[in-house]
Design a protein around this motif. Structure first.
Motif, mmCIF file in Angstrom:
data_model
loop_
_atom_site.group_PDB
_atom_site.id
_atom_site.type_symbol
_atom_site.label_atom_id
_atom_site.label_comp_id
_atom_site.label_asym_id
_atom_site.label_seq_id
_atom_site.Cartn_x
_atom_site.Cartn_y
_atom_site.Cartn_z
ATOM 1 N N ALA A 40 41.554 23.352 25.783
ATOM 2 C CA ALA A 40 41.626 24.309 24.675
ATOM 3 C C ALA A 40 41.596 23.650 23.302
ATOM 4 O O ALA A 40 42.491 23.862 22.479
ATOM 5 C CB ALA A 40 42.894 25.160 24.804
ATOM 6 N N PRO A 41 40.589 22.822 23.000
ATOM 7 C CA PRO A 41 40.517 22.222 21.663
ATOM 8 C C PRO A 41 40.299 23.288 20.596
ATOM 9 O O PRO A 41 39.528 24.221 20.784
ATOM 10 C CB PRO A 41 39.314 21.271 21.766
ATOM 11 C CG PRO A 41 38.474 21.842 22.862
ATOM 12 C CD PRO A 41 39.438 22.439 23.842
ATOM 13 N N GLN A 42 41.002 23.138 19.482
ATOM 14 C CA GLN A 42 40.908 24.107 18.391
ATOM 15 C C GLN A 42 40.877 23.386 17.056
ATOM 16 O O GLN A 42 41.426 22.293 16.907
ATOM 17 C CB GLN A 42 42.102 25.072 18.417
ATOM 18 C CG GLN A 42 42.153 25.968 19.636
ATOM 19 C CD GLN A 42 43.322 26.931 19.582
ATOM 20 O OE1 GLN A 42 44.308 26.693 18.880
ATOM 21 N NE2 GLN A 42 43.219 28.031 20.304
ATOM 22 N N ARG A 43 40.255 24.025 16.086
ATOM 23 C CA ARG A 43 40.178 23.468 14.731
ATOM 24 C C ARG A 43 41.385 23.904 13.915
ATOM 25 O O ARG A 43 41.755 25.081 13.913
ATOM 26 C CB ARG A 43 38.899 23.937 14.037
ATOM 27 C CG ARG A 43 38.728 23.421 12.607
ATOM 28 C CD ARG A 43 37.421 23.930 12.025
ATOM 29 N NE ARG A 43 37.164 23.418 10.696
ATOM 30 C CZ ARG A 43 37.543 24.010 9.561
ATOM 31 N NH1 ARG A 43 38.202 25.164 9.620
ATOM 32 N NH2 ARG A 43 37.258 23.478 8.396
ATOM 33 N N VAL A 44 41.999 22.949 13.227
ATOM 34 C CA VAL A 44 43.089 23.251 12.305
ATOM 35 C C VAL A 44 42.454 23.646 10.977
ATOM 36 O O VAL A 44 41.756 22.837 10.350
ATOM 37 C CB VAL A 44 44.012 22.031 12.112
ATOM 38 C CG1 VAL A 44 45.146 22.360 11.146
ATOM 39 C CG2 VAL A 44 44.568 21.575 13.455
#
Length: 213
Positions: A40-44
């Motif tokens: 679940a990689p996500q952008r900050v």
């Protein structure tokens, strides 16, 4: 009034273009993190960093723009617990020797194949020799320590791999033009992949586990 209005329109268009470029760049990094096996990689949104988890360990990939005398860089961070401190840098000739007034002393592990290539600092020599006992470590380490800004820093709560991108030594190694006015996405992705390969090998070799605040 027309001049002011025209300037405002240009400013808005510039913001839109930059936002689209930033979004496209983040999408590339997200795809890269997915290929690493991150969950679940996500952008900050406020920093543009990519965060996720890998084998229960919190991980982050952050792009850092050039600032004054500091080159463009990319930083990989893994929140891991380590019983000892290890810092590894490239020996870049005169004045590259680290100051040890603060932090761990310089050590010379017996199983490091090319001792003249790196400065190694640690407060636990046996721990460092355990790291270099695995044959995959040296080949993974070598392409990650090119410029004087590059560093592998394993601390009590995290592992950091910091790499310069637009440094002359890096451009020479990858046969890139010394002057480039656009972002070199391919080079950034190559460097990030090298960072990840090294970090994963370090975690597996030392059996590091995730650190939670």
């Amino acid at each position: 009034m027309l001049v002011v209005g025209g300037s405002a329109v240009v400013a808005v268009l510039l913001i839109v273009v930059l936002a689209r470029k930033s979004s496209a760049f983040s999408e590339r990094l997200l795809r890269l993190a997915t290929s690493f096996g991150w969950e679940a990689p996500q952008r900050v949104w406020w920093s543009g960093a990519i965060r996720g988890r890998w084998r229960g360990i919190a991980v982050e990939l952050r792009h850092m723009n050039r600032y004054k005398g500091v080159p463009e860089r990319i930083l990989l961070t893994m929140s891991t617990f380590s019983p000892a401190r290890v810092i590894i840098k490239h020996r870049g000739g005169f004045m590259s020797k680290p100051l040890t007034l603060f932090g761990p002393p310089i050590v010379e592990p017996m199983n490091l194949r090319d001792r003249e290539k790196y400065w190694v600092r640690s407060n636990e020599l046996v721990f460092v020799e355990r790291l270099f006992s695995r044959s995959e470590v040296d080949p993974a380490l070598e392409p990650n320590l090119i410029a004087r800004f590059d560093v592998v820093d394993l601390g009590p709560k995290r592992l950091r791999v910091l790499r310069a991108i637009d440094h002359s030594a890096v451009k020479k190694r990858f046969n890139r033009p010394f002057i480039k006015f656009t972002r070199d996405y391919e080079l950034i992705e190559t460097i990030a992949a090298e960072e990840w390969k090294l970090a994963a090998v370090i975690v597996e070799t030392l059996g590091l586990r995730g650190y939670e605040n």
